[in-house]
Scaffold this active site. Structure first.
Site, PDB file in Angstrom:
ATOM      1  N   CYS A  67       0.845  -1.208   0.000  1.00 36.82           N
ATOM      2  CA  CYS A  67       0.000   0.000   0.000  1.00 36.82           C
ATOM      3  C   CYS A  67       0.881   1.260   0.000  1.00 36.82           C
ATOM      4  CB  CYS A  67      -0.926  -0.015   1.214  1.00 36.82           C
ATOM      5  SG  CYS A  67      -2.055   1.404   1.218  1.00 36.82           S
ATOM      6  N   CYS A 111     -16.316  -9.692   5.582  1.00 37.14           N
ATOM      7  CA  CYS A 111     -15.708  -8.401   5.236  1.00 37.14           C
ATOM      8  C   CYS A 111     -14.454  -8.605   4.399  1.00 37.14           C
ATOM      9  CB  CYS A 111     -15.375  -7.647   6.516  1.00 37.14           C
ATOM     10  SG  CYS A 111     -14.594  -6.055   6.180  1.00 37.14           S
ATOM     11  N   CYS A 202     -19.629   1.317   8.450  1.00 38.35           N
ATOM     12  CA  CYS A 202     -18.848   0.662   9.495  1.00 38.35           C
ATOM     13  C   CYS A 202     -17.639   1.560   9.695  1.00 38.35           C
ATOM     14  CB  CYS A 202     -18.433  -0.735   9.030  1.00 38.35           C
ATOM     15  SG  CYS A 202     -17.301  -1.546  10.168  1.00 38.35           S
TER      16      CYS A 202
HETATM   17  C1  DTB Z   1     -11.202  -2.828  11.260  1.00 43.22           C
HETATM   18  O1  DTB Z   1     -11.600  -1.841  11.890  1.00 43.22           O
HETATM   19  N1  DTB Z   1     -10.297  -3.690  11.693  1.00 43.22           N
HETATM   20  C2  DTB Z   1     -10.041  -4.717  10.712  1.00 43.22           C
HETATM   21  C3  DTB Z   1     -11.073  -4.374   9.596  1.00 43.22           C
HETATM   22  N2  DTB Z   1     -11.646  -3.158  10.048  1.00 43.22           N
HETATM   23  C4  DTB Z   1     -10.667  -4.350   8.205  1.00 43.22           C
HETATM   24  C5  DTB Z   1      -8.629  -4.794  10.304  1.00 43.22           C
HETATM   25  C6  DTB Z   1      -7.669  -5.038  11.450  1.00 43.22           C
HETATM   26  C7  DTB Z   1      -6.294  -5.202  10.885  1.00 43.22           C
HETATM   27  C8  DTB Z   1      -5.276  -5.555  11.932  1.00 43.22           C
HETATM   28  C9  DTB Z   1      -3.922  -5.669  11.351  1.00 43.22           C
HETATM   29  C10 DTB Z   1      -3.775  -6.746  10.309  1.00 43.22           C
HETATM   30  O2  DTB Z   1      -4.185  -7.893  10.544  1.00 43.22           O
HETATM   31  O3  DTB Z   1      -3.155  -6.460   9.272  1.00 43.22           O
HETATM   32 FE1  SF4 Z   2      -2.877   1.224   3.334  1.00 44.12          FE
HETATM   33 FE2  SF4 Z   2      -5.128   0.916   4.707  1.00 44.12          FE
HETATM   34 FE3  SF4 Z   2      -2.764   0.064   5.690  1.00 44.12          FE
HETATM   35 FE4  SF4 Z   2      -3.229   2.660   5.535  1.00 44.12          FE
HETATM   36  S1  SF4 Z   2      -4.374   1.185   6.785  1.00 44.12           S
HETATM   37  S2  SF4 Z   2      -1.355   1.607   4.913  1.00 44.12           S
HETATM   38  S3  SF4 Z   2      -4.439   2.775   3.675  1.00 44.12           S
HETATM   39  S4  SF4 Z   2      -3.815  -0.735   3.920  1.00 44.12           S
END
Ligand code: DTB
Ligand code: SF4
Ligand code: SAM
Length: 344
Positions: A67, A111, A202
């Site tokens: 990203c 999701c 969300c």
């Molecule tokens: C959210 O609020 N938490 C989730 C989902 N929306 C997409 C993602 C958590 C990611 C934690 C770090 C990972 O596993 O990369």
């Molecule tokens: Fe990219 Fe989303 Fe991670 Fe930010 S949170 S670095 S926008 S994947």
């Protein structure tokens, strides 16, 4: 089989009257003695979710890593050396198989997350196909793909998307310390496009990123004052990942995380408040306090996007130990009661 006419278990409607929480008023909630805060949150919770059912939402990373953004917490930002390889968009069949498995395991929401700053036109078409396929399995659909235009939000809605996840992540005044490649208003703009398209929102954030209590209150005030407030509010506990700038941040007191859940419940009474990332590190006792504080949703499955999550079996055991029923279990029980009443 007769369909239950009782209060729907999957709630979608949140009040349309705008709320006006000041940061001070939210900070005052954080300051309430712990037991009093939990008591108040539990009262609000019971009034709004009398059946106390827990939502199980399963995540799938449909496009991992690489990203271009610089979110200081994120293992998927290309610029940090976290050992995450950039992958391609996963094939449709893989998404369908993961969604089927999630449903089989008792999840009701699926999701799909992509490590994009924003999707391109051809990406949206592929995600639309995924959304339609997942929806046709009888699951609620959610996607988190970065910033969206008005038109992209409409396209996603047309393909059967129920929810769009786009987090505000922290208070406006702390945002620049965490992300410099976009501004708070960009997030608010996408949330506006999502709402106008008729999608459910969300939106939540991360705590434990070195922010102050006032800034946690600032995040909650922003979320609660969205008009209307989000139907789903994921509260993530920072998962510290080696190679990200936030690795080594002073860990948050777990009870402060519980307070954040309680304050989210009180300020957004009808939202699904999701106990999100960081559950493995929190342990069972703190998670239990979070349920008491009004959390009624979890990410369910052995993996989040790139980091670990409690094993599904451990989650089922914990919920059973606490006597908490999932949405699917509640719906099945209500159906049986209904059948018994009607003799069908
Ligand atoms: C959210 O609020 N938490 C989730 C989902 N929306 C997409 C993602 C958590 C990611 C934690 C770090 C990972 O596993 O990369
Ligand atoms: Fe990219 Fe989303 Fe991670 Fe930010 S949170 S670095 S926008 S994947
Ligand atoms: N790229 C899209 C975006 O940023 O909106 C979607 C995916 S992004 C990984 C989704 C959310 O995951 C972020 O907004 C953040 O709240 C959460 N997240 C990412 N890394 C995390 C971490 N290390 N700990 C807790 N939450 C994290």
């Amino acid at each position: 089989m007769t369909v239950s006419t009782q209060t729907p278990l999957v709630r979608h409607a949140v009040p349309t009257t705008p709320q006006n929480w000041t940061v001070d008023a939210v900070a005052d909630l954080f300051d309430i003695p712990f037991n009093d805060l939990l008591y108040r949150a539990q009262q609000v919770h019971r009034a709004n979710f009398p059946e106390g059912e827990i939502e199980l939402a399963t995540l799938l990373s449909i496009k991992t890593g690489g990203c271009p953004e610089d979110c200081a917490y994120c293992p998927q930002a290309a610029r940090y050396h976290t050992g995450i390889e950039a992958g391609k968009l996963v094939p449709l069949a893989e998404v369908v198989a993961a969604a089927q498995a999630a449903k089989q395991n008792g999840a009701t929401r699926f999701c799909m997350g992509a490590a994009w700053r924003e999707p391109k036109g051809r990406d949206i078409e592929k995600v639309q196909a995924m959304v339609s396929a997942v929806k046709s399995l009888g699951l609620e659909t959610c996607a988190t793909l970065g910033m969206l235009t008005d038109e992209q939000a409409v396209q996603l809605k047309e393909s059967g998307l129920d929810y769009y996840n786009h987090n505000l992540d922290t208070a406006p005044e702390y945002y620049g310390k965490i992300i410099t490649t976009r501004v708070y208003q960009d997030r608010l703009d996408t949330l506006g496009h999502v709402r106008r398209a008729g999608l459910k929102v969300c939106c939540g954030g991360i705590v434990g990123m070195g922010e102050s209590r006032e800034q946690r209150a600032g995040l909650i005030a922003q979320l609660a004052n969205l008009d209307p407030y989000p139907e789903s509010v994921p509260i993530n506990h920072l998962v510290q990942v080696a190679g990200t700038p936030l690795q080594g941040t002073e860990p948050l007191d777990p009870l402060e995380f519980v307070r954040t859940i309680a304050v989210a419940r009180i300020t957004m009474p009808q939202a699904r408040v999701r106990l999100s990332a960081g559950r493995r590190e929190l342990g069972e006792a703190v998670q239990t306090l979070c349920f008491l504080a009004g959390a009624n949703s979890i990410f369910y499955g052995d993996k989040l996007l790139t980091t670990g999550n409690p094993e599904a079996e451990a989650d089922r055991d914990l919920l059973a130990k606490l006597g908490l029923k999932t949405i699917a279990e509640r719906a099945a029980a209500n159906c049986m009661e209904c059948d018994a009443r009607t003799g069908s």
